[in-house]
Enzyme design. Structure first.
Site, PDB file in Angstrom:
ATOM      1  N   SER A 127      15.907 -62.519   4.885  1.00 45.46           N
ATOM      2  CA  SER A 127      15.506 -63.834   5.377  1.00 45.46           C
ATOM      3  C   SER A 127      14.042 -64.097   5.070  1.00 45.46           C
ATOM      4  O   SER A 127      13.228 -63.167   4.988  1.00 45.46           O
ATOM      5  CB  SER A 127      15.706 -63.854   6.898  1.00 45.46           C
ATOM      6  OG  SER A 127      15.052 -64.939   7.485  1.00 45.46           O
ATOM      7  N   TYR A 152      15.069 -59.524  15.760  1.00 48.24           N
ATOM      8  CA  TYR A 152      15.946 -59.922  14.643  1.00 48.24           C
ATOM      9  C   TYR A 152      15.178 -59.835  13.320  1.00 48.24           C
ATOM     10  O   TYR A 152      15.640 -59.221  12.354  1.00 48.24           O
ATOM     11  CB  TYR A 152      16.460 -61.357  14.867  1.00 48.24           C
ATOM     12  CG  TYR A 152      16.908 -62.023  13.601  1.00 48.24           C
ATOM     13  CD1 TYR A 152      18.148 -61.730  13.042  1.00 48.24           C
ATOM     14  CD2 TYR A 152      16.074 -62.924  12.923  1.00 48.24           C
ATOM     15  CE1 TYR A 152      18.539 -62.321  11.854  1.00 48.24           C
ATOM     16  CE2 TYR A 152      16.453 -63.515  11.738  1.00 48.24           C
ATOM     17  CZ  TYR A 152      17.684 -63.203  11.210  1.00 48.24           C
ATOM     18  OH  TYR A 152      18.072 -63.778  10.013  1.00 48.24           O
ATOM     19  N   LYS A 156      15.387 -57.198   9.732  1.00 43.52           N
ATOM     20  CA  LYS A 156      15.433 -57.565   8.308  1.00 43.52           C
ATOM     21  C   LYS A 156      14.361 -56.781   7.544  1.00 43.52           C
ATOM     22  O   LYS A 156      14.613 -56.270   6.455  1.00 43.52           O
ATOM     23  CB  LYS A 156      15.242 -59.072   8.125  1.00 43.52           C
ATOM     24  CG  LYS A 156      16.370 -59.915   8.686  1.00 43.52           C
ATOM     25  CD  LYS A 156      17.700 -59.640   7.998  1.00 43.52           C
ATOM     26  CE  LYS A 156      18.863 -60.407   8.588  1.00 43.52           C
ATOM     27  NZ  LYS A 156      20.175 -59.920   8.158  1.00 43.52           N
TER      28      LYS A 156
HETATM   29  C1  UD1 Z   1      15.555 -68.965  12.289  1.00 42.98           C
HETATM   30  C2  UD1 Z   1      14.911 -67.704  11.750  1.00 42.98           C
HETATM   31  C3  UD1 Z   1      15.605 -67.287  10.482  1.00 42.98           C
HETATM   32  C4  UD1 Z   1      17.071 -67.111  10.767  1.00 42.98           C
HETATM   33  C5  UD1 Z   1      17.650 -68.403  11.282  1.00 42.98           C
HETATM   34  C6  UD1 Z   1      19.128 -68.210  11.622  1.00 42.98           C
HETATM   35  C7  UD1 Z   1      12.556 -67.242  12.097  1.00 42.98           C
HETATM   36  C8  UD1 Z   1      11.173 -67.620  11.796  1.00 42.98           C
HETATM   37  N1  UD1 Z   1      13.502 -67.965  11.488  1.00 42.98           N
HETATM   38  O1  UD1 Z   1      15.222 -70.024  11.402  1.00 42.98           O
HETATM   39  O2  UD1 Z   1      15.093 -66.101  10.001  1.00 42.98           O
HETATM   40  O3  UD1 Z   1      17.728 -66.709   9.593  1.00 42.98           O
HETATM   41  O4  UD1 Z   1      16.931 -68.810  12.457  1.00 42.98           O
HETATM   42  O5  UD1 Z   1      19.382 -67.944  12.932  1.00 42.98           O
HETATM   43  O6  UD1 Z   1      12.803 -66.337  12.839  1.00 42.98           O
HETATM   44  N2  UD1 Z   1      14.733 -77.252  15.792  1.00 42.98           N
HETATM   45  C9  UD1 Z   1      14.617 -78.334  16.651  1.00 42.98           C
HETATM   46  N3  UD1 Z   1      15.589 -78.519  17.589  1.00 42.98           N
HETATM   47  C10 UD1 Z   1      16.664 -77.697  17.718  1.00 42.98           C
HETATM   48  C11 UD1 Z   1      16.781 -76.586  16.841  1.00 42.98           C
HETATM   49  C12 UD1 Z   1      15.789 -76.393  15.914  1.00 42.98           C
HETATM   50  O7  UD1 Z   1      13.665 -79.090  16.568  1.00 42.98           O
HETATM   51  O8  UD1 Z   1      17.500 -77.916  18.604  1.00 42.98           O
HETATM   52  C13 UD1 Z   1      13.700 -77.041  14.776  1.00 42.98           C
HETATM   53  C14 UD1 Z   1      12.985 -75.725  14.916  1.00 42.98           C
HETATM   54  O9  UD1 Z   1      11.871 -75.845  15.741  1.00 42.98           O
HETATM   55  C15 UD1 Z   1      12.604 -75.425  13.467  1.00 42.98           C
HETATM   56  C16 UD1 Z   1      13.715 -76.097  12.647  1.00 42.98           C
HETATM   57  O10 UD1 Z   1      14.329 -77.017  13.523  1.00 42.98           O
HETATM   58  O11 UD1 Z   1      11.400 -76.037  13.168  1.00 42.98           O
HETATM   59  C17 UD1 Z   1      14.739 -75.115  12.141  1.00 42.98           C
HETATM   60  O12 UD1 Z   1      15.192 -74.317  13.237  1.00 42.98           O
HETATM   61  P1  UD1 Z   1      16.445 -73.327  13.124  1.00 42.98           P
HETATM   62  O13 UD1 Z   1      17.597 -74.043  12.537  1.00 42.98           O
HETATM   63  O14 UD1 Z   1      16.619 -72.673  14.441  1.00 42.98           O
HETATM   64  O15 UD1 Z   1      16.000 -72.245  12.043  1.00 42.98           O
HETATM   65  P2  UD1 Z   1      14.636 -71.386  11.938  1.00 42.98           P
HETATM   66  O16 UD1 Z   1      14.004 -71.217  13.238  1.00 42.98           O
HETATM   67  O17 UD1 Z   1      13.838 -71.990  10.842  1.00 42.98           O
END
Ligand code: UD1
Length: 344
Positions: A127, A152, A156
């Site tokens: 990742s 997590y 990795k």
């Molecule tokens: C995270 C992990 C990544 C992992 C992936 C799968 C980190 C840094 N990243 O990615 O390694 O493979 O999860 O589980 O550990 N967001 C919102 N509202 C929501 C959900 C998310 O605003 O309800 C935003 C988050 O703040 C982020 C973006 O959307 O900025 C993406 O979030 P998400 O889909 O959870 O993935 P990551 O956090 O990027």
């Protein structure tokens, strides 16, 4: 006879899409999954798309006895694509030993069995989390590895080290480590897709569940980041594009295209897209307005990260090609399909 590949976690989100692409390229796939975060109906979806049913073994990949039996029952496996792992960042903070035990035991177990069964290639799902908050974007594979922000993420990093040490010890196997950015979307058939248990933690399933009315509104975690619109920036990559990279990686190892025993590739589009931009693109692509509110930052979130995928583009000859709007439409069609089937 077609070359046989073991896909661990093959009924999961990325594993199922990869199984489809492998079957379509003529590989013989054995799936091993303990269904801890998926269900056996996924095998039907794979068969409906490809016209061929992969072998499915319900077993825990961390169980050495079960895995030895699988390899004896289905001889001739040439490569393993290892998706089997726990992947919820938040849960890993509250249950670290579960994550270390599961993710590392699966890895060590599989690696240990490979030489004995003559299995040459190992594709590992890593990742972009290994880069932490990068000093510069886009990030290429030489960017420094940062201290992990969750157990997590640490699994990795440790897994990459274990694979490297094992290969350096002269294990006689090859590995390709794939560092995914943010995989999203679903198969265009809408027969397979992402199906998280409970309340989704990731952005896209939360967004599509909000769009269909299961959740009242999407929370956007922070609009005060140092980005043009204040929301976080990610590299959202289509899951089918991502799946195809695994086929290329497996073929590369099995045909000895590279003299390197271990190679690492970023899998991303090269485009950074903010959370707010993504919500907008979803509306444009689907015509559905998603209610959202801005809330505080989520602990542990990276401000911005997107890939430099040049190495994968040039060396693997692979490129993410699906436009984000099409990817989001596929995620929406999958959500509609789940509703139609009475699942969500
Ligand atoms: C995270 C992990 C990544 C992992 C992936 C799968 C980190 C840094 N990243 O990615 O390694 O493979 O999860 O589980 O550990 N967001 C919102 N509202 C929501 C959900 C998310 O605003 O309800 C935003 C988050 O703040 C982020 C973006 O959307 O900025 C993406 O979030 P998400 O889909 O959870 O993935 P990551 O956090 O990027």
């Amino acid at each position: 006879m077609n070359e046989r590949i073991l896909v661990t976690g093959g009924t999961g989100y990325i594993g199922s899409h990869t199984t489809v692409e492998l079957i379509e390229e003529g590989y013989d796939v054995v799936i091993c999954d303990n269904l801890s975060n998926s269900n056996r109906g996924v095998v039907d979806g794979i068969e409906a798309i490809t016209g061929r049913r992969p072998i499915f073994v319900e077993a825990d990949c961390a169980d050495p006895v079960a895995m030895r039996k699988l390899m004896e029952d289905y001889p001739g496996i040439k490569a393993i694509i290892n998706f089997a792992a726990s992947k919820a960042v938040g849960e890993s903070v509250s249950k670290p030993l579960l994550y270390y035990r599961n993710n590392l035991n699966i890895l060590i177990n599989l690696l240990e069995l490979m030489p004995e069964f003559g299995i040459r290639g190992f594709v590992f799902s890593s990742s972009c989390t290994v880069y932490g908050e990068p000093d510069r974007n886009p990030v290429d594979e030489t960017s420094p590895i940062k201290a992990a922000t969750s157990p997590y993420g640490n699994t990795k990093q440790i897994s990459e080290e274990i694979i490297t040490d094992y290969i350096r010890s002269g294990a006689g196997i090859k590995s390709i480590i794939l560092r995914y950015f943010n995989p999203v979307g679903a198969h265009p058939s809408a027969l397979i897709g992402e199906l998280p248990n409970g309340v989704p933690q990731n952005l896209i399933p939360y967004l599509t569940q909000t769009a269909i009315g299961i959740r009242p509104e999407l929370s956007v975690f922070g609009n005060d980041y140092n980005t043009p619109d204040g929301s976080c920036i990610r590299d959202f990559i289509n899951v089918v594009d991502l799946a195809k990279a695994h086929v290329v990686a497996a073929r590369r190892m099995l045909s000895d295209e590279s003299s390197d025993d271990i190679e690492i590739f970023n899998l991303g589009t090269g485009n950074g897209v903010s959370v707010l931009e993504l919500i907008n693109t979803f509306r444009e692509a689907t015509g559905v307005d998603v209610p959202y509110k801005i809330v505080g930052r989520r602990e542990g979130d990276i401000e911005k990260v997107w890939a430099d995928p040049s190495r994968a583009n040039n060396v693997l000859g692979w490129k993410a090609t699906t436009p984000l709007a099409d990817t989001l439409l596929s995620a929406w069609n999958w959500q509609l399909q789940l509703r139609k089937r009475g699942i969500m």
